[in-house]
Every structure is written in structure tokens, then in C-alpha cells.
Write a protein that holds these residues in place. Sequence first.
Motif, PDB file in Angstrom:
ATOM      1  N   THR A 223       0.834  -1.187   0.000  1.00  0.00           N
ATOM      2  CA  THR A 223       0.000   0.000   0.000  1.00  0.00           C
ATOM      3  C   THR A 223       0.883   1.257   0.000  1.00  0.00           C
ATOM      4  N   TYR A 224       0.287   2.394   0.260  1.00  0.00           N
ATOM      5  CA  TYR A 224       1.041   3.654   0.227  1.00  0.00           C
ATOM      6  C   TYR A 224       0.264   4.680   1.038  1.00  0.00           C
ATOM      7  N   ARG A 225       0.984   5.480   1.834  1.00  0.00           N
ATOM      8  CA  ARG A 225       0.231   6.525   2.543  1.00  0.00           C
ATOM      9  C   ARG A 225       0.173   7.774   1.673  1.00  0.00           C
ATOM     10  N   LEU A 226      -1.018   8.398   1.646  1.00  0.00           N
ATOM     11  CA  LEU A 226      -1.198   9.565   0.788  1.00  0.00           C
ATOM     12  C   LEU A 226      -0.825  10.852   1.512  1.00  0.00           C
ATOM     13  N   ARG A 227      -0.552  10.772   2.799  1.00  0.00           N
ATOM     14  CA  ARG A 227      -0.147  11.944   3.584  1.00  0.00           C
ATOM     15  C   ARG A 227       1.276  11.758   4.084  1.00  0.00           C
ATOM     16  N   GLY A 228       1.758  12.761   4.804  1.00  0.00           N
ATOM     17  CA  GLY A 228       3.120  12.667   5.351  1.00  0.00           C
ATOM     18  C   GLY A 228       3.221  11.586   6.416  1.00  0.00           C
ATOM     19  N   HIS A 229       4.443  11.325   6.885  1.00  0.00           N
ATOM     20  CA  HIS A 229       4.600  10.292   7.923  1.00  0.00           C
ATOM     21  C   HIS A 229       3.823  10.682   9.178  1.00  0.00           C
ATOM     22  N   ALA A 241      11.334  16.674   5.850  1.00  0.00           N
ATOM     23  CA  ALA A 241      10.939  16.854   4.453  1.00  0.00           C
ATOM     24  C   ALA A 241      10.421  15.510   3.948  1.00  0.00           C
ATOM     25  N   ASP A 242       9.289  15.515   3.266  1.00  0.00           N
ATOM     26  CA  ASP A 242       8.798  14.274   2.664  1.00  0.00           C
ATOM     27  C   ASP A 242       9.656  14.031   1.431  1.00  0.00           C
ATOM     28  N   ILE A 243      10.528  13.046   1.544  1.00  0.00           N
ATOM     29  CA  ILE A 243      11.500  12.850   0.468  1.00  0.00           C
ATOM     30  C   ILE A 243      10.968  11.919  -0.625  1.00  0.00           C
ATOM     31  N   ARG A 244       9.724  11.506  -0.515  1.00  0.00           N
ATOM     32  CA  ARG A 244       9.205  10.581  -1.529  1.00  0.00           C
ATOM     33  C   ARG A 244       9.051  11.324  -2.856  1.00  0.00           C
ATOM     34  N   PRO A 245       9.482  10.695  -3.959  1.00  0.00           N
ATOM     35  CA  PRO A 245       9.399  11.378  -5.255  1.00  0.00           C
ATOM     36  C   PRO A 245       7.957  11.724  -5.624  1.00  0.00           C
ATOM     37  N   GLN A 246       7.747  12.940  -6.131  1.00  0.00           N
ATOM     38  CA  GLN A 246       6.410  13.397  -6.510  1.00  0.00           C
ATOM     39  C   GLN A 246       5.756  12.436  -7.497  1.00  0.00           C
ATOM     40  N   GLU A 247       6.583  11.949  -8.424  1.00  0.00           N
ATOM     41  CA  GLU A 247       6.065  11.039  -9.459  1.00  0.00           C
ATOM     42  C   GLU A 247       5.496   9.769  -8.812  1.00  0.00           C
ATOM     43  N   GLU A 248       6.180   9.298  -7.760  1.00  0.00           N
ATOM     44  CA  GLU A 248       5.727   8.087  -7.046  1.00  0.00           C
ATOM     45  C   GLU A 248       4.394   8.365  -6.330  1.00  0.00           C
ATOM     46  N   GLU A 250       2.158  10.590  -7.139  1.00  0.00           N
ATOM     47  CA  GLU A 250       1.097  10.730  -8.148  1.00  0.00           C
ATOM     48  C   GLU A 250       0.648   9.360  -8.661  1.00  0.00           C
ATOM     49  N   ARG A 251       1.632   8.471  -8.847  1.00  0.00           N
ATOM     50  CA  ARG A 251       1.321   7.120  -9.342  1.00  0.00           C
ATOM     51  C   ARG A 251       0.389   6.403  -8.360  1.00  0.00           C
ATOM     52  N   TRP A 252       0.679   6.525  -7.065  1.00  0.00           N
ATOM     53  CA  TRP A 252      -0.136   5.836  -6.062  1.00  0.00           C
ATOM     54  C   TRP A 252      -1.501   6.499  -5.879  1.00  0.00           C
ATOM     55  N   LYS A 253      -1.579   7.816  -6.142  1.00  0.00           N
ATOM     56  CA  LYS A 253      -2.888   8.474  -6.032  1.00  0.00           C
ATOM     57  C   LYS A 253      -3.874   7.841  -7.004  1.00  0.00           C
ATOM     58  N   LYS A 254      -3.347   7.398  -8.146  1.00  0.00           N
ATOM     59  CA  LYS A 254      -4.219   6.761  -9.142  1.00  0.00           C
ATOM     60  C   LYS A 254      -4.714   5.392  -8.657  1.00  0.00           C
ATOM     61  N   ARG A 255      -4.042   4.855  -7.632  1.00  0.00           N
ATOM     62  CA  ARG A 255      -4.458   3.544  -7.100  1.00  0.00           C
ATOM     63  C   ARG A 255      -5.213   3.708  -5.782  1.00  0.00           C
ATOM     64  N   ASP A 256      -5.770   4.873  -5.565  1.00  0.00           N
ATOM     65  CA  ASP A 256      -6.548   5.154  -4.351  1.00  0.00           C
ATOM     66  C   ASP A 256      -7.587   4.038  -4.128  1.00  0.00           C
ATOM     67  N   PRO A 257      -7.549   3.390  -2.961  1.00  0.00           N
ATOM     68  CA  PRO A 257      -8.433   2.233  -2.752  1.00  0.00           C
ATOM     69  C   PRO A 257      -9.917   2.567  -2.822  1.00  0.00           C
ATOM     70  N   ILE A 258     -10.282   3.782  -2.447  1.00  0.00           N
ATOM     71  CA  ILE A 258     -11.704   4.153  -2.468  1.00  0.00           C
ATOM     72  C   ILE A 258     -12.161   4.366  -3.908  1.00  0.00           C
TER      73      ILE A 258
END
Length: 312
Positions: A223-229, A241-248, A250-258
Motif C-alpha cells: 500500500t502507500y500513505r497519501l499523507r506525510g509520515h 521533508a517528505d523525500i518521496r518522489p512526486q512522481e511516485e 502521483e502514481r499511487w494516487k491513481k491507485r486510491d483504494p476508495i
Amino acid sequence: MIRIRLCEESLVEPILRGEVKCPVHLYSGQEAIAAGVCAALDEKDYIFGTHRSHGHYLAKGGGMRELVAEVFCKEAGCSKGRGGSMHIIDPAKGVMGSVPIVGGTISLALGAALASKIRKEKRVTVSFFGDGATGEGVLYESLNFASLKRLPIIFACENNFYSTHLPIRECRPENDIFKIGKPFCIQSYRVNGNNVLKVYEAASKAVEFCRKGEGPILIEFTTYRLRGHVGPDDNIQGTHADIRPQEEIERWKKRDPIKNLERVLINNCISKKEDLRKIKQEVEQEVEAAHVFARMGSNPNPEELAKYVFRE
Ligand SMILES: Cc1ncc(C[n+]2csc(CCOP(=O)(O)OP(=O)(O)O)c2C)c(N)n1
Ligand SMILES: [Mg+2]
């Protein structure tokens, strides 16, 4: 899932305004795991959580009003305002507690499963933990003991690929977490944790297996968290700083479980858009009422802060 999402998102503004005094680890993006696993459980079954457990608590039947009141550290909260977001509990619903010490509840869940087996209660226990807990020795001791005694416990690892800001690939030589069950002869699977139907299917099989006395089971949910830690966005919070790549992200937002489930329901003519909108409206009212309840509550009396602390 919508109750969890809207409740979590309703906390964002109060956090940013500095009204919430405890650290809050939002669960947005991971809802399918709590909802899918808890839907496979009975009320008498136990769950144990982590620092990120609002979703587990709600999915298992914990009250939303008491949750929000706890986040605001009010006496009416589920831990009487002494715990805050990371220490939530509702034993009557089988929510046996959450603890921010990484891996801290795994051995407690093990003990609960052992007790259930000794008492022949047919109760299943789920131990929720993150990928970060795979760096804690207690997990391996617990896997060993659970397998040895065939305990009715499901080890549910929510792999969101980060432990605070450390990507999993930088702290583990082997990134297939589910494989950690194999040396202990535990049946172990990896499941798409953003697909609630898959989560429910896997959890139902695991629960049945444990109920028959054939446990334990280990499931890695990706899974993936859509917010900060911690907090809505670590950059806004200014601590990390949230060091997760923006592209990553965005990719996971498209897999939003809802959104995933909404698509399935609509494409298969199970629900109409209107039905889904109605569910959201009802939940919005529930969330609003929970905030009113929390706002009206009083803080614990300072003289009674240690009232529920265990003393010999
Ligand atoms: C024993 C211990 N070590 C370190 C910490 C600091 N800490 C808090 S949350 C966290 C990350 C946990 O990551 P994970 O288990 O993957 O859960 P996630 O935050 O991703 O949901 C860490 C290292 C802690 N609370 N407890
Ligand atoms: Mg993690």
C-alpha cells in the motif's frame, strides 16, 4: 473506508491550526487494509495496532466520537484523553490497543492469541504492523512461537514502502516481506492492499484457517500513505521533508483504494453515483457530529492525570 478517509481528512485543518496537541499519523490511502481485514472478523476477535491505527479502530467498530475526542485529548475520548492519537483502545469491540513503539504490540497480540487458544475460545487475533517493524527482533521471536504453538493469529504487515522517511529498499536486503514467514513454516502471502476485495478475500481465508486451529498466517499488504509520515504533510509541519518522489506519490494516487472500489461498483452496476454520494453525505454528518462532541468535551483534570496508570 469512507468513514476512515473522511474522519482522517477532517483532522487536517485542526492539525495545521495547531489545535491538536499530540502527533497524528494519518491513515489516508491505506483504508482498504483495515476495512477488508476487519470485515472478515467477528466482534469477539481481537486486533492490535500501531501509531497509525485510527483506521483499525474505526473498522473494528470503535466509536468515531470517542476517537476524535481522544485526538483532542478530551476526557470523553476512548482513552479518557490520556492517550491521544497513538494510544487508542476499545476492548468491548476487540480493539485491544495501539502503541507507537514500533513492533510494540506484536508480542501483546501473541499473548492474546495464546490465551484464546488455552481457553479454547475460537477467537482470532490480528496483529497489524508496518514494514518498519520487520527491523524489530520481537517480530521474529513472535513468528517462531506462534508457529510452534499453532496460535490463531494473523500477522498483517502493511507495507507502505517507508519507515518514516527511510525507503524499505535502504533498510532490507530482501524486499519481499512475506518471505519472512517461510523459515518459521508459516503460510505467507502478498496481497494488493489497495484492493479491498482482494484484502477481504485473503483475510477471510486466513480467519477461517486460524479458527480451525491451523494458524498462524502472515499477510503482506502492499500500500502507500497519501499523507506525510506524521501530520498531513511533513513539509508543512516543518519537522521533516517528505523525500518521496512526486512522481511516485502521483502514481499511487491513481491507485486510491476508495476510487478503485467506486469504479468496480459503478462499472458492474452494483451502485449508482447517487448512492455513493449519499454514503459520503451521511458520513460527513457523522464526522461533523464527532467534532462537535469532541469540542464540547472537557480536558482531563490535571490532578487526575495519573488516575489510570497501573501501579502494583
Ligand atoms: C522501537 C521504535 N523505534 C523507532 C521509533 C520511531 N518511529 C516512529 S514511527 C516509525 C516508522 C515506522 O514505520 P512503519 O512500521 O513502516 O509504519 P508506517 O509509519 O509506515 O505506517 C519510527 C521509526 C519508534 N516509535 N519505536
Ligand atoms: Mg511503513
